[in-house]
Design a protein around this motif. Structure first.
Motif, PDB file in Angstrom:
ATOM      1  N   LYS A 236       3.291   3.771  -1.503  1.00  0.00           N
ATOM      2  CA  LYS A 236       3.990   4.125  -2.747  1.00  0.00           C
ATOM      3  C   LYS A 236       5.216   4.970  -2.396  1.00  0.00           C
ATOM      4  CE  LYS A 236       0.168   3.885  -6.018  1.00  0.00           C
ATOM      5  NZ  LYS A 236      -0.515   4.525  -7.150  1.00  0.00           N
TER       6      LYS A 236
ATOM      7  N   TYR B 278      -1.927  -8.617 -12.268  1.00  0.00           N
ATOM      8  CA  TYR B 278      -0.691  -8.873 -13.007  1.00  0.00           C
ATOM      9  C   TYR B 278      -0.703 -10.228 -13.725  1.00  0.00           C
ATOM     10  CZ  TYR B 278       1.237  -4.927 -10.383  1.00  0.00           C
ATOM     11  OH  TYR B 278       1.466  -3.689  -9.856  1.00  0.00           O
TER      12      TYR B 278
ATOM     13  N   TYR C  61       0.778  -1.238   0.000  1.00  0.00           N
ATOM     14  CA  TYR C  61       0.000   0.000   0.000  1.00  0.00           C
ATOM     15  C   TYR C  61       0.812   1.293   0.000  1.00  0.00           C
ATOM     16  CZ  TYR C  61      -3.486  -3.434   1.411  1.00  0.00           C
ATOM     17  OH  TYR C  61      -4.285  -4.535   1.451  1.00  0.00           O
TER      18      TYR C  61
ATOM     19  N   CYS D 148       6.748 -13.120  -3.955  1.00  0.00           N
ATOM     20  CA  CYS D 148       5.359 -12.891  -4.369  1.00  0.00           C
ATOM     21  C   CYS D 148       4.416 -13.812  -3.611  1.00  0.00           C
ATOM     22  CB  CYS D 148       5.215 -13.133  -5.872  1.00  0.00           C
ATOM     23  SG  CYS D 148       6.163 -11.997  -6.891  1.00  0.00           S
TER      24      CYS D 148
ATOM     25  N   THR E  48       5.856   4.167  -6.931  1.00  0.00           N
ATOM     26  CA  THR E  48       5.030   2.973  -6.888  1.00  0.00           C
ATOM     27  C   THR E  48       5.308   2.227  -5.599  1.00  0.00           C
ATOM     28  OG1 THR E  48       4.374   0.987  -8.110  1.00  0.00           O
ATOM     29  CG2 THR E  48       6.716   1.500  -8.058  1.00  0.00           C
TER      30      THR E  48
ATOM     31  N   ALA F 214       5.399  -4.033  -3.974  1.00  0.00           N
ATOM     32  CA  ALA F 214       4.814  -5.222  -4.594  1.00  0.00           C
ATOM     33  C   ALA F 214       4.809  -5.096  -6.105  1.00  0.00           C
ATOM     34  CB  ALA F 214       3.396  -5.435  -4.071  1.00  0.00           C
ATOM     35  N   ASP F 215       4.561  -3.905  -6.613  1.00  0.00           N
ATOM     36  CA  ASP F 215       4.546  -3.688  -8.060  1.00  0.00           C
ATOM     37  C   ASP F 215       5.909  -3.987  -8.655  1.00  0.00           C
ATOM     38  OD1 ASP F 215       3.500  -2.376 -10.635  1.00  0.00           O
ATOM     39  OD2 ASP F 215       5.223  -1.107 -10.130  1.00  0.00           O
ATOM     40  N   VAL F 216       6.966  -3.499  -8.024  1.00  0.00           N
ATOM     41  CA  VAL F 216       8.323  -3.726  -8.524  1.00  0.00           C
ATOM     42  C   VAL F 216       8.663  -5.215  -8.491  1.00  0.00           C
ATOM     43  CG1 VAL F 216      10.763  -3.260  -8.096  1.00  0.00           C
ATOM     44  CG2 VAL F 216       9.072  -1.436  -7.827  1.00  0.00           C
TER      45      VAL F 216
ATOM     46  N   VAL G  51       6.677  -7.953  -8.386  1.00  0.00           N
ATOM     47  CA  VAL G  51       5.921  -8.838  -9.269  1.00  0.00           C
ATOM     48  C   VAL G  51       6.275  -8.571 -10.729  1.00  0.00           C
ATOM     49  CG1 VAL G  51       3.861  -7.376  -9.528  1.00  0.00           C
ATOM     50  CG2 VAL G  51       3.644  -9.844  -9.650  1.00  0.00           C
ATOM     51  N   ARG G  52       6.540  -7.323 -11.103  1.00  0.00           N
ATOM     52  CA  ARG G  52       6.948  -7.058 -12.477  1.00  0.00           C
ATOM     53  C   ARG G  52       8.314  -7.667 -12.766  1.00  0.00           C
ATOM     54  NH1 ARG G  52       7.962  -2.167 -14.146  1.00  0.00           N
ATOM     55  NH2 ARG G  52       7.913  -1.035 -12.157  1.00  0.00           N
TER      56      ARG G  52
ATOM     57  N   VAL H 188      -4.077  -7.264  -4.566  1.00  0.00           N
ATOM     58  CA  VAL H 188      -3.171  -6.351  -5.263  1.00  0.00           C
ATOM     59  C   VAL H 188      -2.488  -7.032  -6.445  1.00  0.00           C
ATOM     60  CG1 VAL H 188      -1.075  -4.961  -4.983  1.00  0.00           C
ATOM     61  CG2 VAL H 188      -2.795  -4.981  -3.178  1.00  0.00           C
ATOM     62  N   LEU H 189      -2.102  -8.291  -6.298  1.00  0.00           N
ATOM     63  CA  LEU H 189      -1.312  -8.972  -7.326  1.00  0.00           C
ATOM     64  C   LEU H 189      -2.146  -9.577  -8.442  1.00  0.00           C
ATOM     65  CD1 LEU H 189       1.013  -8.520  -5.340  1.00  0.00           C
ATOM     66  CD2 LEU H 189       1.717 -10.882  -5.734  1.00  0.00           C
TER      67      LEU H 189
END
Length: 1298
Positions: free
Chosen positions: A570, A634, A568, A618, A580, A583-585, A587-588, A630-631
Motif C-alpha cells: 500500500k 471487485y 500487497y 488486470c 492503497t 492493483a486497487d487503483v 482495477v477501479r 485480490v481482484l
C-alpha cells in the motif's frame, strides 16, 4: 611444348594481371610481404573461385599438353602385369607410382624450366608497367595541383566508394624513409602533398610496419589539421583501418582522437541557443565531421575483431574515445551561445549510439568500458544524464520541442539536411544520451554507477529518479503504441523511452532495481489516480498517454516481484491521507472505463483500445492465483462479461456491408469485432486458475470463450505477448471440470485432437514418395504420437471429464470397419484402440500392435482414476474383455495349461489387469513391469486370464492396525468421558495429536484412529461455533432403505472397498451387507442435500458421478461398523471440513447458490486446488515451474488424489492420517498436505518433466515414502503463514463468486 611463343607470353601477362586484380583485396590486407606470399600459396584452399580463374585454366591446359603423353605411358607400363591393381586397394599405389615417375621424367624438368623463365619475364614486365603508371599518375596530380581545384573534397571522404587504390605493389623501406622526411612540417606543402599521394598508393601494411612509422604518424597527425592535406591523410587512415590489425590501427585511432580533441580546443566552436542554424558545410565543422565519421565507423567495426588482441589495445581505443567525449567547455557568461563539442557531432552521425551498444554487447569489452567509466570518466554518465534532465525541463517550459523531433526524423530520411537548428542538435544529443543510458543500466555494474551527482542538482540522481524523468518525458510527448518493429526506427521521445523501459522489463534484476520502486509506480499511476478523483489532468494526449502507462504496468505486473508490488504494498496516496495498493487503483480505473464513468475524459478519448490496455494489466494479475484472490471482490469478470454481451448485441445490429457502400460501416463492424475478441480473450484468461474457471463459468460465456481459444489454438497462436507458453496449461485447467470439457467438446477441440492422433498413429505422413522407410518404433508410444498421447491424458485426467465424454455413450462394435473410417470422439477411440475384441477391429488397423499398445497405455492411465475405471467397467466391461484377450493369447488353445504368448500386448494387458484388480498403496501392492528381458525367462511376472489375482501382486498387509490401545492418546480419549463441556479439549487433542504424529506415528493406527476420529467429529458437531452447515436430521425408514438401488458404478465401488478391507484384514467375510446398507443410507441422506437441477451436464443428471470414497474409507476405519460409520458421517456433514474431504456430500449442494450448485465444478477444485497452486508458486517454485512447462496442472492431480481419498497412492495408515489431520487440524490442512506431497515428490517431478513423463508418472506411480507425520511441522508452518487467507476463503464457500 618446350618453349612459349611471344603471343603466349603476352596472354600469360594479361591473365596474371587479371588474377592479381581479382585477389587484390586479400593481398592488400596482408600485414607483410611474407603474409601476402602465404595468401597466394594457399589461394586454392581459401578461394572457392580458384579453378575458374583464366590463369589457372591456362596453366592446367599447359601441364596436360606437356605431360599428358608421359602420364599415359607410365600408367600402361605399371598396370600391364596385373589389371586388378587399377582398382580397389591398389589404386592409390598406382597413382603415387605414376606421379613419382612423371616428376622424375625429362619432360617434367623441361616444362618447369620453361615455365619459370617465362613467368620471370612476365612478372618483370608487369612491374615495369606499374612503375610507368605510377609516374604518369604523379605527373597528372602535379598538373591538377598547379591548376584550380574545385573538387578537392570529391573523393577523399571516409565514406567514398572505395578506400583502396586499384593498383598493387610493394614499397621499399628506403622509399618510406624518404616519404616520412618529406612529410615533415618544415617541408614545402607541394612536397608533403606528393608524399601523401605516394603513401595512399602504397600498401598500408608496408607503411605501418616500417621502421620510421612513429615519426611518420606524427607528421600525418600534423598534416591532418591543414585544410589542403587533411582529406588525403584521412583517406590514408581509412585505408589503414580497413586493412591493418588492431595493434597498429589503435595508434592511428588514438592519434586521430587526440587530433580531433586539439582541434576542438583550439577552434572553440559554438552554436547559438536560439533558432539560428548550425551549418555542417562550414569547412572547420565539415573537416571535424569527416574525422569523427571515420572514428565512428571504426568504433562500430572494431568489436568484430578486438577480442583476438590483448586487452590493453582495446582499452587504449576505449579510453581515447572517452577522453575525447569528456571534453567540455565552460558556457559563456552571456548564455546566448553553447559550445559545440565532439559529442554533438557524434550524436548527429550516430544518433542512437550504435557504437556504444556494440561495445556493451560483449562481456570482453563491456568490462573495460564500465571500469573506465567508474574510475575516470563518470562525468560522461553525468553529462548524458544532464541532457535527459535538460530535455525534460525544456518540455515543461516549452511546447514546441516536438518540431525538433519531427525535423530530426525527416533528416534521417533519404535526403539529409546540411543545416541543423540548435534545437535539432540538442535533440540529437538527447537521443544519443538516452540510448547510452538505456544500454548502461541494463547491466549490474552499469547500475552501480548510480546515483550520479550533477552540477545543477543538489541531490544525486538515482536509478529511480532517472526512470521517473523518462516517464515524465513520455507524458509530454505521447505517441500511440504501435508494433515493436515500428518503434525500432522511431525517434519520437515516447518511442525511445518505451524501448528503454521495455528493455528493463525483460530483465528481472533490472526491473527490480529500476521499475519495481514506489516512486516509479506513483509516477505511472498519478494521472490514473487524478482521473479517478475527478480531477483534470494536463496531458497532451490523454488516451495515448494512458495507453503507454497501461503497457508499462502490464509488463511490470507480468513479473513475480512486480505482481507482489501491485497486490500487497500500500504505497499509493489516493487522497485524504489514505493509501492503497496499485492493483486497487488499476482495477477501479478499468471498471470506470468499462462503465464510461470518467467525466474528466471525453467520450471520444475512452476508446476500446484504452479499455483493452487496462484490462490487459488486470489480466496479468487475475490469471494468477494470488492476483485473482485480490481482484475477485471487485467483480471484474462480471463487468467484462457485461461489456462483451453489450458488444455482441451491437455487432449483431450492424448492417452487413454491401458492394459499393461506404467503408465507414465496414470499419465500424471490424472495430466492433476486434473489441469483442478482446473481451472474449480477457474472459478466457480467467480460466488460467481453478477459481477463475468457476467465475468464467458463472458469466455464461464459457462456450464462446473456449471456441475462441480453439480458433487461436488451431492457428498455433500464443496466449499473449507476456505469456511464454501456449494454451496447453489452460486447456488442461478447463478439462478438469464438467462444464469445461463440455465446452471443449462443443468447440470441436476433442474431435480435432482425436483426428490428429489417428492421423499420426494410423495414417502416417501424407502420400509422398518414400525414399527411406520409417524405422520400426522401439518405444511403446512412438515419439511422433507422444504429444497426442499427453494431450489425451490431460484431457481425460479428471473423472469429471471422462464421465462427460463417455457417460451413456455405447461403443459402436460394428460388424465392419472401412480402412478410411476415422474415429471422431473419445468413445470411437476406445472402440478402435482399446476394446479391440474382434478380428474385424484388428483388421481395420494398419499398425495393430502399435495402435493397440497405445490404447492400452491410455487405458492404464485412465484406470488410475478409480471413478473413471468404474465408469469404463460398468459401461464397457473392460476387465472381462482384457481377461478374454489374455485367454485367447495362448500358445496352444486346445490345451488346458497352454502357456501365454509373451509379447508387448500381453504384457500391457497383464499390467492393466493387475492395476485394476489390486487395491493398495506403495507397500500394499506390486505392479508388474512392462519390460521384456532377453533369455529363457523373458517375463518373470505371472499372467492370468481368470480370477483370483495371483498372490504375488498383493503384499502382506502391515501388522498392528488394530493393536495400539496402550498409548498416551488412547488414555487421553478414555479420560475424556464428555468432552462437549470442555472448551479446551480440542486444543489439547490437537497438541497431543501433533506430538504423537511427529514422535510415535505408529501408535495412530487401527482402533485408536477410529476412536480419535469418532470423538473429534462428535465434539465439533456438538459445538455451535464449529457447525458450519445445519446439523443432519436423518432417520431413513427401513422400507426406503430397502428400496434404494445402488447404481452399477456404486456396486463396483462397493466391491472394490470390500476387496481392500479384506486384504487389510479389517472386514469380515459377511461385511458386504453392512457396507451396502451404509451406502444406501448415505445415498438417501445426500439426495436430500442436493438441488433439483436442469443442467445438461451428464455429471449432474444422476447424482454424484462416481463412488463415495470417503464413506468407504470411514467404513474401513470403523472396521466395518455400519452404524458407527453412519453416525460419524452424519456428524461430519455439519462441519466445514466435509465440503472438502467428502466430495459426494457437497456435490450439487443446497448450501450453494443454484448457479454454483448446477455448475458441475467441485469446491475441491475451485478452492483446495486453487490454493495448492498458489502456495506451490510461493513455497515450491521449481515444482510449479515444472507443471507450467509440461502443460499439466497441479490442480488436476489434487482433484484426482482428493476425490478418491488417496486410494492406490498412499498406504492405508497414511490415508487414515490424512482424514484425521483434515478433521482435527482444520480443512485448510488439506491444502497444506497436498503442497507437502508435491514437495516430497519434487526430485521425481523435475526429473520426469525433462523426459516428458510427468503426467504419466504422477498418474501411475504411488506416492512412495510419504508420511504425514514427517511433514506435519512443514504444514504447521504453512498454517501460520496462510491460514488467514486459505481458511477465511474456505468459509465463504456458501457464496464463492461474490
Amino acid at each position: 611444348m618446350s618453349h612459349l611463343s611471344a603471343e603466349d607470353e603476352a596472354e600469360l601477362q594479361s591473365l596474371l594481371d587479371q588474377l592479381l586484380r581479382s585477389v587484390n583485396d586479400k593481398i592488400s590486407g596482408a600485414p607483410s610481404t611474407e603474409c601476402a606470399e602465404e595468401i597466394l600459396l594457399r589461394l586454392e584452399e581459401t578461394d572457392k573461385n580458384f579453378h575458374n580463374y583464366e590463369f589457372v585454366k591456362y596453366l592446367r591446359q599447359y601441364v596436360e599438353s606437356s605431360l599428358g603423353a608421359v602420364v599415359e605411358a607410365e600408367t600402361k607400363n605399371l598396370s600391364r602385369g596385373d589389371e586388378q591393381n587399377a582398382v580397389g586397394s591398389g589404386h592409390d599405389t598406382l597413382i603415387h607410382a605414376v606421379t613419382r615417375r612423371t616428376r622424375d621424367s625429362a619432360e617434367y624438368r623441361q616444362m618447369t624450366e620453361t615455365l619459370k623463365n617465362t613467368m620471370t619475364m612476365v612478372v618483370e614486365s608487369l612491374i615495369n608497367k606499374f612503375e610507368e603508371d605510377q609516374l604518369r599518375k604523379e605527373e597528372l596530380h602535379r598538373e591538377k595541383q598547379r591548376g584550380p581545384s574545385d573538387d578537392q573534397f570529391a573523393d577523399n571522404c571516409s565514406d567514398s566508394d572505395s578506400s583502396f587504390n586499384q593498383s598493387y605493389a610493394f614499397i621499399r623501406q628506403e622509399q618510406l624513409q624518404i616519404l616520412a622526411e618529406n612529410l615533415d612540417a618544415s617541408k614545402p606543402k607541394q612536397v608533403r602533398w606528393e608524399a601523401l599521394q605516394a603513401l595512399c598508393c602504397a600498401p598500408p601494411s608496408d607503411v605501418l610496419s616500417c621502421e620510421s612509422w612513429s615519426g611518420l604518424r606524427r607528421n600525418l597527425c600534423a598534416a591532418l589539421t591543414e585544410p589542403d592535406l587533411g582529406d588525403t591523410v584521412l583517406h590514408f587512415f581509412a585505408k589503414s583501418f580497413s586493412s591493418s590489425p588492431l595493434n597498429v590501427t589503435r595508434e592511428i585511432y588514438s592519434s586521430l582522437a587526440k587530433s580531433v580533441e586539439s582541434s576542438f580546443q583550439s577552434l572553440k566552436l559554438s552554436f547559438p541557443s536560439g533558432s539560428a542554424a548550425v551549418d555542417i558545410n562550414r569547412p572547420e565543422i565539415s573537416r571535424l565531421l569527416q574525422q569523427i565519421r571515420l572514428m565512428n565507423d571504426f568504433q562500430k567495426e572494431v568489436t568484430t575483431f578486438w577480442i583476438r588482441h590483448p586487452e590493453k589495445y582495446m582499452e587504449e581505443v576505449i579510453e581515447s574515445t572517452f577522453s575525447l567525449l569528456s571534453l567540455h567547455h565552460e558556457h559563456s557568461s552571456a548564455g546566448t551561445e553553447k559550445p559545440l563539442e565532439p559529442v554533438h557531432l557524434l550524436a548527429l552521425l550516430d544518433v542512437k549510439a550504435t557504437w556504444f551498444k556494440k561495445w556493451m554487447h560483449g562481456y570482453y569489452s563491456r568490462t573495460v568500458v564500465l571500469r573506465l567509466l567508474e574510475r575516470k570518466y563518470k562525468s560522461l554518465v553525468a553529462t548524458a544524464l544532464q541532457q535527459c534532465v535538460h530535455y525534460s525541463e525544456s518540455c515543461d517550459r516549452s511546447g514546441d520541442l516536438q518540431s525538433a523531433e519531427q525535423q530530426q526524423q525527416q533528416n534521417t530520411g533519404a535526403v539529409q539536411s546540411s543545416v541543423y537548428s540548435a534545437k535539432e542538435v540538442e535533440y540529437s544529443l538527447f537521443v544519443h544520451s538516452l540510448c547510452v543510458l538505456g544500454k548502461l543500466i541494463v547491466y549490474a555494474n552499469g547500475r552501480k554507477l548510480f546515483p550520479v551527482r550533477m552540477r545543477t542538482r543538489k541531490d544525486p540522481v538515482s536509478l529511480t529518479d532517472l526512470v521517473v524523468i523518462l516517464i515524465n518525458i513520455t507524458y509530454r510527448h505521447p505517441e500511440p503504441l504501435r508494433g515493436d518493429a515500428s518503434h525500432a526506427d522511431s525517434l519520437s521521445p515516447s518511442g525511445l523511452v518505451m524501448e528503454v523501459i521495455w528493455m528493463l522489463c525483460e530483465r528481472t534484476e533490472c526491473a527490480a532495481e529500476c521499475l519495481h520502486q514506489t516512486p516509479v509506480i506513483e509516477t505511472l499511476l498519478a494521472p490514473v489516480i487524478a482521473l479517478l478523483n475527478g480531477q483534470q489532468v494536463t496531458l497532451k494526449s490523454p488516451a495515448a498517454t494512458l495507453t503507454l502507462i497501461a503497457d508499462v504496468l502490464a509488463r511490470i505486473a507480468n513479473t513475480d516481484r512486480g505482481l507482489s508490488l501491485f497486490l500487497y504494498e500500500k504505497n499509493l496516496l489516493v487522497g485524504h491521507g489514505d493509501r492503497t495498493f496499485a492493483a486497487d487503483v488499476v482495477v477501479r480505473f478499468t471498471l470506470r472505463l468499462l462503465d464510461n464513468g470518467l467525466p474528466s475524459l471525453r467520450e471520444s478519448e475512452v476508446s476500446p483500445a484504452l479499455c483493452g490496455a487496462f484490462i490487459f494489466v488486470c489480466r496479468q494479475m487475475y490469471n494468477t492465483c494470488e492476483g485473482l484472490q485480490v481482484l475477485r471482490p471487485y467483480g471484474l469478470h462480471k463487468a467484462v462479461a457485461a461489456a462483451w454481451k453489450k458488444t455482441t448485441s451491437l455487432s449483431e445490429r450492424v448492417p452487413t456491408p454491401v458492394p459499393g457502400a461506404s467503408g465507414a460501416g465496414t470499419q465500424e463492424l471490424q472495430n466492433t469485432l476486434v473489441w469483442e475478441e478482446t473481451l472474449l480473450d480477457s474472459l478466457l484468461n480467467f480460466a488460467a486458475t481453478p477459481k477463475g474457471l468457476l467465475l468464467l463459468q458463472q458469466t455464461g460465456a464459457i462456450n464462446e470463450c473456449i471456441s475462441y481459444m480453439f480458433s487461436r489454438f488451431t492457428r498455433k497462436l500464443q496466449v499473449s505477448r507476456c505469456e511464454k507458453f501456449g494454451y496447453g496449461v489452460m486447456v488442461t485447467q478447463v478439462a478438469a471440470t464438467a462444464p469445461g470439457v463440455a465446452a471443449l467438446h462443443r468447440s470441436g477441440f476433442v474431435r480435432a485432437l482425436v483426428v490428429e492422433l489417428w492421423s499420426v498413429l494410423e495414417c502416417g505422413s501424407e502420400d509422398v514418395r518414400v525414399v527411406r522407410p520409417k524405422p520400426t518404433p522401439m518405444d511403446p508410444i512412438d515419439r511422433s504420437c507422444l504429444k497426442s498421447f499427453l494431450s489425451l491424458v490431460n484431457l481425460l485426467s479428471s473423472s469429471q471429464s471422462v464421465w462427460e465424454l463417455l457417460g451413456r455413450q455405447p461403443l459402436a462394435n460394428k460388424s465392419e470397419y472401412t480402412l478410411r473410417e476415422m474415429p471422431t470422439s473419445i468413445p470411437d477411440l476406445i472402440d478402435r484402440l482399446i476394446a479391440v475384441n474382434s478380428d474385424v477391429k484388428i483388421q481395420s488397423l494398419f499398425h495393430y500392435e502399435q495402435s493397440h499398445t497405445f490404447g492400452l497405455r491410455l487405458l492404464s492411465v485412465l484406470c488410475c482414476n478409480l471413478d473413471s475405471f468404474l465408469l469404463l467397467e460398468s459401461q464397457y466391461n473392460i476387465r472381462p474383455m482384457l481377461l478374454q484377450s489374455q485367454k485367447d493369447n495362448v500358445s496352444d488353445p486346445d490345451a488346458e495349461d497352454g502357456g501365454f504368448i509373451i509379447d508387448s500386448l500381453s504384457v500391457e494387458r497383464n499390467h492393466v489387469l493387475v492395476r485394476v484388480s489390486a487395491v493398495g498403496g506403495p507397500s500394499e501392492r506390486t505392479l508388474p513391469s512392462r519390460a521384456i528381458d532377453e533369455g529363457d525367462h523373458p517375463y518373470p511376472w505371472p499372467m492370468f486370464s481368470c480370477d483370483p489375482l495371483p498372490r504375488c501382486y498383493a503384499l502382506d498387509p502391515p501388522e498392528g492396525l488394530q493393536n495400539s490401545k496402550d498409548s498416551e492418546i488412547s488414555a487421553f480419549l478414555a479420560s475424556s468421558a464428555d468432552p462437549k463441556n470442555d472448551d479446551s479439549w480440542m486444543e489439547k487433542c490437537r497438541r497431543l495429536y501433533c506430538k504423537t504424529m511427529t514422535s510415535k506415528p505408529n501408535i495412530l493406527t487401527g482402533e485408536v484412529l477410529a476412536d480419535l476420529l469418532d470423538k473429534v467429529v462428535a465434539h465439533l458437531a456438538s459445538s455451535a461455533t464449529e457447525c458450519f452447515f445445519s446439523p443432519a436430521c436423518h432417520k431413513a425408514e427401513e422400507k426406503s432403505v430397502k428400496n434404494a438401488v445402488l447404481s452399477s458404478v456404486e456396486q463396483l465401488g462397493l466391491n472394490t472397498c470390500l476387496r481392500y478391507g479384506r486384504f487389510l484384514k479389517l472386514l469380515k467375510e459377511d461385511a458386504a451387507s453392512d457396507l451396502t446398507l451404509l451406502m444406501k443410507q448415505v445415498k438417501i441422506f445426500l439426495s436430500t442435500q442436493r438441488v433439483e437441477t436442469s443442467s445438461d451436464l451428464v455429471a449432474q443428471r444422476d447424482g454424484y458421478p462416481g463412488n463415495d470414497w470417503l464413506a468407504s474409507t470411514v467404513f474401513l476405519i470403523t472396521s466395518g461398523n455400519a452404524q458407527r460409520s453412519l453416525r460419524l458421517l452424519l456428524d461430519l456433514s455439519s462441519l466445514l471440513t466435509s465440503a472438502f474431504v467428502w466430495p459426494a456430500r457437497i456435490h450439487a449442494s443446497v448450501h450453494f447458490p443454484k448457479e454454483v450448485a448446477e455448475s458441475g465444478v467441485s469446491p475441491v477444485y475451485w478452492c483446495t486446488a486453487h490454493y495448492v497452486e498458489m502456495l506451490l508458486k510461493a513455497e515450491v517454485p521449481l515444482v510449479h515451474s515444472a507443471f507450467r512447462m509440461s502443460g499439466f496442472t497441479p490442480s488436476q492431480m489434487c482433484l484426482h488424489w482428493l476425490t478418491q481419498c488417496f486410494w492406490n497412492y498412499l498406504d492405508w495408515t497414511e490415508i487414515c492420517r490424512y482424514v484425521c489431520t483434515c478433521v482435527l487440524m482444520g480443512p485448510d490442512y488439506q491444502v497444506y498436505l497436498c503442497v507437502a506431497v508435491f514437495k516430497h515428490l519434487q526430485p521425481d517431478i523435475l526429473r520426469r518433466t525433462q523426459s516428458l513423463e510427468l503426467q504419466v508418472f504422477l498418474k501411475e506411480e504411488p506416492i512412495r515414502g510419504f508420511e504425514v507425520g514427517s511433514y506435519l511441522e512443514f504444514m504447521e508452518r504453512l498454517e501460520r503463514s496462510y491460514r488467514n487467507v486459505v481458511l477465511t476463503d474456505m468459509k465463504t464457500i456458501r457464496n464463492p463468486v461474490e
